[in-house]
Design a protein around this motif. Sequence first.
Motif, PDB file in Angstrom:
ATOM      1  N   PRO A 223      52.825  46.051  49.825  1.00  0.00           N
ATOM      2  CA  PRO A 223      51.442  46.421  49.497  1.00  0.00           C
ATOM      3  C   PRO A 223      50.960  45.791  48.195  1.00  0.00           C
ATOM      4  CG  PRO A 223      52.656  48.334  50.255  1.00  0.00           C
ATOM      5  CD  PRO A 223      53.665  47.235  50.058  1.00  0.00           C
ATOM      6  N   TYR A 224      51.883  45.393  47.322  1.00  0.00           N
ATOM      7  CA  TYR A 224      51.473  44.753  46.075  1.00  0.00           C
ATOM      8  C   TYR A 224      50.805  43.403  46.311  1.00  0.00           C
ATOM      9  CZ  TYR A 224      53.570  48.277  43.082  1.00  0.00           C
ATOM     10  OH  TYR A 224      53.853  49.463  42.436  1.00  0.00           O
ATOM     11  N   ARG A 225      50.947  42.882  47.530  1.00  0.00           N
ATOM     12  CA  ARG A 225      50.256  41.629  47.831  1.00  0.00           C
ATOM     13  C   ARG A 225      48.746  41.799  47.685  1.00  0.00           C
ATOM     14  NH1 ARG A 225      51.281  44.104  52.707  1.00  0.00           N
ATOM     15  NH2 ARG A 225      49.743  43.920  54.395  1.00  0.00           N
ATOM     16  N   HIS A 226      48.247  43.006  47.906  1.00  0.00           N
ATOM     17  CA  HIS A 226      46.812  43.238  47.785  1.00  0.00           C
ATOM     18  C   HIS A 226      46.337  43.091  46.338  1.00  0.00           C
ATOM     19  CE1 HIS A 226      46.400  44.352  51.932  1.00  0.00           C
ATOM     20  NE2 HIS A 226      47.276  45.331  51.814  1.00  0.00           N
ATOM     21  N   LEU A 227      47.183  43.456  45.386  1.00  0.00           N
ATOM     22  CA  LEU A 227      46.793  43.300  43.984  1.00  0.00           C
ATOM     23  C   LEU A 227      46.722  41.831  43.601  1.00  0.00           C
ATOM     24  CD1 LEU A 227      48.808  46.153  42.223  1.00  0.00           C
ATOM     25  CD2 LEU A 227      46.495  46.198  43.181  1.00  0.00           C
ATOM     26  N   LEU A 228      47.676  41.035  44.077  1.00  0.00           N
ATOM     27  CA  LEU A 228      47.622  39.599  43.784  1.00  0.00           C
ATOM     28  C   LEU A 228      46.443  38.951  44.493  1.00  0.00           C
ATOM     29  CD1 LEU A 228      49.598  37.968  41.948  1.00  0.00           C
ATOM     30  CD2 LEU A 228      50.404  40.230  42.584  1.00  0.00           C
ATOM     31  N   ALA A 229      46.167  39.390  45.722  1.00  0.00           N
ATOM     32  CA  ALA A 229      45.010  38.850  46.445  1.00  0.00           C
ATOM     33  C   ALA A 229      43.717  39.183  45.709  1.00  0.00           C
ATOM     34  CB  ALA A 229      44.973  39.408  47.866  1.00  0.00           C
ATOM     35  N   ALA A 230      43.630  40.401  45.170  1.00  0.00           N
ATOM     36  CA  ALA A 230      42.431  40.791  44.407  1.00  0.00           C
ATOM     37  C   ALA A 230      42.281  39.916  43.176  1.00  0.00           C
ATOM     38  CB  ALA A 230      42.525  42.259  44.020  1.00  0.00           C
ATOM     39  N   LEU A 231      43.380  39.687  42.467  1.00  0.00           N
ATOM     40  CA  LEU A 231      43.319  38.857  41.269  1.00  0.00           C
ATOM     41  C   LEU A 231      42.902  37.429  41.606  1.00  0.00           C
ATOM     42  CD1 LEU A 231      43.764  38.163  38.335  1.00  0.00           C
ATOM     43  CD2 LEU A 231      46.233  38.070  38.782  1.00  0.00           C
ATOM     44  N   LEU A 232      43.509  36.855  42.625  1.00  0.00           N
ATOM     45  CA  LEU A 232      43.164  35.480  43.001  1.00  0.00           C
ATOM     46  C   LEU A 232      41.705  35.376  43.419  1.00  0.00           C
ATOM     47  CD1 LEU A 232      46.425  34.597  44.940  1.00  0.00           C
ATOM     48  CD2 LEU A 232      45.658  33.593  42.780  1.00  0.00           C
ATOM     49  N   ALA A 233      41.164  36.433  44.024  1.00  0.00           N
ATOM     50  CA  ALA A 233      39.758  36.418  44.420  1.00  0.00           C
ATOM     51  C   ALA A 233      38.834  36.423  43.208  1.00  0.00           C
ATOM     52  CB  ALA A 233      39.455  37.625  45.307  1.00  0.00           C
ATOM     53  N   LEU A 234      39.331  36.902  42.071  1.00  0.00           N
ATOM     54  CA  LEU A 234      38.514  36.963  40.861  1.00  0.00           C
ATOM     55  C   LEU A 234      38.584  35.676  40.037  1.00  0.00           C
ATOM     56  CD1 LEU A 234      39.398  40.595  39.716  1.00  0.00           C
ATOM     57  CD2 LEU A 234      37.242  39.821  40.740  1.00  0.00           C
ATOM     58  N   LEU A 235      39.558  34.819  40.329  1.00  0.00           N
ATOM     59  CA  LEU A 235      39.718  33.566  39.604  1.00  0.00           C
ATOM     60  C   LEU A 235      39.009  32.430  40.335  1.00  0.00           C
ATOM     61  CD1 LEU A 235      43.508  33.790  38.635  1.00  0.00           C
ATOM     62  CD2 LEU A 235      41.520  34.298  37.195  1.00  0.00           C
ATOM     63  N   PRO A 236      38.762  31.311  39.667  1.00  0.00           N
ATOM     64  CA  PRO A 236      38.177  30.160  40.355  1.00  0.00           C
ATOM     65  C   PRO A 236      39.033  29.744  41.540  1.00  0.00           C
ATOM     66  CG  PRO A 236      38.160  29.824  37.981  1.00  0.00           C
ATOM     67  CD  PRO A 236      38.976  31.059  38.226  1.00  0.00           C
ATOM     68  N   PRO A 237      38.425  29.244  42.606  1.00  0.00           N
ATOM     69  CA  PRO A 237      39.213  28.852  43.784  1.00  0.00           C
ATOM     70  C   PRO A 237      40.168  27.718  43.459  1.00  0.00           C
ATOM     71  CG  PRO A 237      36.940  28.092  43.968  1.00  0.00           C
ATOM     72  CD  PRO A 237      36.982  28.996  42.790  1.00  0.00           C
ATOM     73  N   PRO A 238      41.268  27.615  44.202  1.00  0.00           N
ATOM     74  CA  PRO A 238      42.244  26.555  43.925  1.00  0.00           C
ATOM     75  C   PRO A 238      41.700  25.185  44.279  1.00  0.00           C
ATOM     76  CG  PRO A 238      42.797  27.679  45.960  1.00  0.00           C
ATOM     77  CD  PRO A 238      41.655  28.446  45.351  1.00  0.00           C
TER      78      PRO A 238
END
Length: 206
Positions: A148-163
Motif C-alpha cells: 500500500p505504500y506504493r500509493h504514497l510514492l505515486a502521490a509524490l511523483l504526481a506532485l513533481l514535474p513529469p519524467p
Amino acid sequence: MRLLSLLLQYPDPELAAAAPELAAAVAQLPPSPAAEHLSRFTDWFARQPAHEREMHYVEVFDLRRRSGLHLTYYLHGDTRRRGMALLALAQSYRAHGWEVADGELPDHLPVALEFAALVGPGPGEAPLRRHRRGLQLIHHALDDLESPYRHLLAALLALLPPPTAADREAVLRLAAEGPPGERVGLHPYGTPPPAPDPLTNPEDPR
C-alpha cells in the motif's frame, strides 16, 4: 508534502493515534490523482492492526534495499560519492536554517519531504527533483510488492514535474543494473538474489 512525510514515517503508536486526523486532512484535499492515492493509503492504514502495519513497514523499507528510503543510495550506491552527497544535502538544509534531527540521515525520504514542506516549492523541492529517478525506483519496487505504500510514492511523483525521456531510460538502466559501485551481496534490481543461507545470512537482503 507534510502529509507524505508523516505517512512515510515508522507507524509507531503516536502516528497510529493520529490516523483519523490524517485521514480527515486527506479527505479535505481538492480532487487530484495525488489526493486519490493518499486516500487509498489512509483507508488501508486505518484498517490494519498496529503490529501488521509495523511489520509491513520494516519488511518493505528496512529489510529490502530495493525499496529503502535513503535517496542517495539510488544515485551513488555504496561509494564515497554518496558520503559527499549526504554532506552537501545537510549543508543545503542548513543554508535554509534547518537542521536534521540527531540520528536521521538527510537523504531519508521523510526528512526530505519535511524540508520541502517547511521551505516550500523551488528550493524546498529541489532534493526531491534531484532524486526523482530514485523515487521512481522505490515506487516500482513497492508496486512489485503490492505494498500500500506504493500509493504514497505515486502521490509524490504526481506532485513533481513529469519524467523526461532521459529519466525513464535511466530508471530502466538502474532497474536492470542496480546503483553504481555495488558490492558483493547487493544484487541488481532486475535479478532476484539467491536464497539466503540461514546459517550465514538469516535475513533476506532483498
